[in-house]
Design a protein around this motif. Sequence first.
Motif, PDB file in Angstrom:
ATOM      1  N   VAL A 168      10.854   9.154 -30.936  1.00 48.81           N
ATOM      2  CA  VAL A 168      11.230  10.483 -30.467  1.00 48.81           C
ATOM      3  C   VAL A 168      11.572  10.470 -28.984  1.00 48.81           C
ATOM      4  CG1 VAL A 168      10.478  12.887 -30.256  1.00 48.81           C
ATOM      5  CG2 VAL A 168       9.746  11.521 -32.225  1.00 48.81           C
ATOM      6  N   THR A 169      10.852   9.657 -28.212  1.00 50.37           N
ATOM      7  CA  THR A 169      10.968   9.706 -26.764  1.00 50.37           C
ATOM      8  C   THR A 169      11.015   8.293 -26.196  1.00 50.37           C
ATOM      9  OG1 THR A 169       9.522  11.657 -26.846  1.00 50.37           O
ATOM     10  CG2 THR A 169       9.947  10.731 -24.671  1.00 50.37           C
ATOM     11  N   ALA A 170      11.672   8.160 -25.042  1.00 52.05           N
ATOM     12  CA  ALA A 170      11.660   6.902 -24.300  1.00 52.05           C
ATOM     13  C   ALA A 170      11.691   7.213 -22.816  1.00 52.05           C
ATOM     14  CB  ALA A 170      12.851   6.023 -24.672  1.00 52.05           C
ATOM     15  N   LEU A 171      11.157   6.302 -22.020  1.00 56.53           N
ATOM     16  CA  LEU A 171      11.291   6.357 -20.567  1.00 56.53           C
ATOM     17  C   LEU A 171      12.270   5.259 -20.186  1.00 56.53           C
ATOM     18  CD1 LEU A 171       7.520   6.714 -19.635  1.00 56.53           C
ATOM     19  CD2 LEU A 171       9.246   8.512 -19.525  1.00 56.53           C
ATOM     20  N   GLY A 172      13.299   5.613 -19.460  1.00 54.15           N
ATOM     21  CA  GLY A 172      14.312   4.618 -19.170  1.00 54.15           C
ATOM     22  C   GLY A 172      15.005   4.842 -17.852  1.00 54.15           C
ATOM     23  N   GLY A 173      15.868   3.904 -17.511  1.00 55.41           N
ATOM     24  CA  GLY A 173      16.597   3.966 -16.259  1.00 55.41           C
ATOM     25  C   GLY A 173      18.022   4.426 -16.456  1.00 55.41           C
ATOM     26  N   PHE A 174      18.715   4.606 -15.334  1.00 56.09           N
ATOM     27  CA  PHE A 174      20.083   5.108 -15.396  1.00 56.09           C
ATOM     28  C   PHE A 174      21.015   4.151 -16.140  1.00 56.09           C
ATOM     29  CE2 PHE A 174      20.589   1.913 -12.459  1.00 56.09           C
ATOM     30  CZ  PHE A 174      21.799   1.885 -11.797  1.00 56.09           C
ATOM     31  N   TYR A 175      20.647   2.866 -16.212  1.00 54.08           N
ATOM     32  CA  TYR A 175      21.489   1.932 -16.954  1.00 54.08           C
ATOM     33  C   TYR A 175      21.477   2.240 -18.441  1.00 54.08           C
ATOM     34  CZ  TYR A 175      16.819  -0.137 -16.758  1.00 54.08           C
ATOM     35  OH  TYR A 175      15.462  -0.320 -16.778  1.00 54.08           O
ATOM     36  N   HIS A 176      20.445   2.939 -18.906  1.00 53.66           N
ATOM     37  CA  HIS A 176      20.424   3.330 -20.314  1.00 53.66           C
ATOM     38  C   HIS A 176      21.467   4.405 -20.613  1.00 53.66           C
ATOM     39  CE1 HIS A 176      16.328   1.495 -20.149  1.00 53.66           C
ATOM     40  NE2 HIS A 176      16.793   0.976 -21.252  1.00 53.66           N
ATOM     41  N   LEU A 177      21.876   5.145 -19.571  1.00 53.99           N
ATOM     42  CA  LEU A 177      22.967   6.091 -19.783  1.00 53.99           C
ATOM     43  C   LEU A 177      24.220   5.351 -20.230  1.00 53.99           C
ATOM     44  CD1 LEU A 177      22.606   8.475 -16.714  1.00 53.99           C
ATOM     45  CD2 LEU A 177      22.184   9.033 -19.099  1.00 53.99           C
ATOM     46  N   GLU A 178      24.416   4.177 -19.663  1.00 54.45           N
ATOM     47  CA  GLU A 178      25.580   3.375 -20.031  1.00 54.45           C
ATOM     48  C   GLU A 178      25.476   2.922 -21.480  1.00 54.45           C
ATOM     49  OE1 GLU A 178      29.271   1.623 -19.029  1.00 54.45           O
ATOM     50  OE2 GLU A 178      28.017   3.131 -18.097  1.00 54.45           O
ATOM     51  N   LEU A 179      24.267   2.568 -21.895  1.00 58.63           N
ATOM     52  CA  LEU A 179      24.062   2.128 -23.272  1.00 58.63           C
ATOM     53  C   LEU A 179      24.106   3.295 -24.250  1.00 58.63           C
ATOM     54  CD1 LEU A 179      21.136  -0.392 -22.764  1.00 58.63           C
ATOM     55  CD2 LEU A 179      23.404  -0.954 -23.598  1.00 58.63           C
TER      56      LEU A 179
END
Length: 466
Positions: free
Chosen positions: A289-300
């Motif tokens: 349901v949820t993840a903590l991630g960085g701005f590079y995940h926006l690219e993914l």
Amino acid sequence: MVKQLSRLLRLACCFALGLSCFALFPAGCELPVKESKTPASSEEPLVVGVYHLSDPSKRFEDLKRELEEKLGIQTAYVELIPEQDDGEPSRVKFLSKLLRESRIDLVLGAPHTYTQQLIHENLFMDLTDHIENIDQLQPSVVDVALKVGGGRIYTISPVIAEWYGIFENKSLLDELGIEPIDRFINWNEFGERLDRIRDAIARQDKDIKPLAMVVQNEGEENVFIEDAFLMYGYGLDAPVVEDNILLGNPKWADFFLTFSELVEKYGESYANVDQRYLFDTHFSTGQYVTALGGFYHLELFTGDHMQLNRFMPARVEVNFDLNIVPLPVYPGDEGMLNIRLSSMAVSESSRKKAEALKVLNYILGKEFAMSMLNHRYAYNQMGFGVPFFPAYYDEEVIDALNKTYRNRFDVSWIYKAAKGSVTCPVYDMNKRETVYRTLNQAFSDVYNHKTDKHEALKNAQIPVFP
């Protein structure tokens, strides 16, 4: 083996994104020392210190032509990495040397970890009253600039080069009957929210999980590699080492307890998840349901999978609706945005301050911001090779950014934040290694049930330099 592979993949991704790696110093780039007492000739170029000078993807020649065409200013470029490079200490020392010897007029794309150490040496011009459109800059960028300058602005970033956030699978939230996050939240609220999600999953007997948090642990190995865990505490506007005591600041002590609980409840070892997925990118499987991630995940997750997917063990696709909001913060600090900066600064000894300020304000302006957005990857001079967020903003900029991410992420969240914290809580390289090792051991002990979180905190609160 998995841990070694993960480390190599992580390094490969970081290299591709330019998150932490800088090009080596090309030979023969040093310019003759200028005497600061001699008036500058109008024919002398403005000397700009940069990183990755020899990297063609940085397109410094394009920047040189643009500044000449738009501003009528001739520029020359100097590499800011020394020939004998042993990392941050030598780079900071070399930058200090160039500034003291009046070899550069303007610094462009410097990590704030470097420039902050030099502010106290009085090597940078006070920019506070010289930034023309300061009211149009993202508030967190200005807030951080004032904080690191002790109430004055000596360095300013034209981009937000990194941030971390909460990624939510809206499709799963709809199934569970839980509304997406629609405001800035703190770590306590985030923990309570995950518990509600966990309970809703149990009631409906669904084969999904509340939080995608992959740790590196196998057996009793360390939970995290290097400083991977620290990014989640970057929303804290406080030092991780205070009075020489690790976690000596109450905010960091509280955060350790909160985050330890998340690791204990929701952390999953690589032994328990599909190893094709690196770190928390297994969120893309649609089972979390949820993840903590960085701005590079926006690219993914929202982009066209351009660079990063080439280095992934498996191609990452997200075929569900997303809700993306900034990282949780310490209670009472709602509206704080954790950011990484790529700073500009004018040399205090420069004889071409007027030209340097003209360039600085142009790069901080709308025209340059729109050029960065409309020519993706053509404006990499700030030191980062992935999409970033211009410090300058208005409705047109935000609209252009939203289109960049196919309208799957409301970029206005980034510009609503009024306060900022920087993403490196430890500036002393010698202390940093001790911090990484000690906190990693503390989290690992909790995850492996060798001790509870309170005992782990007590064990971690050590003098960094005994």
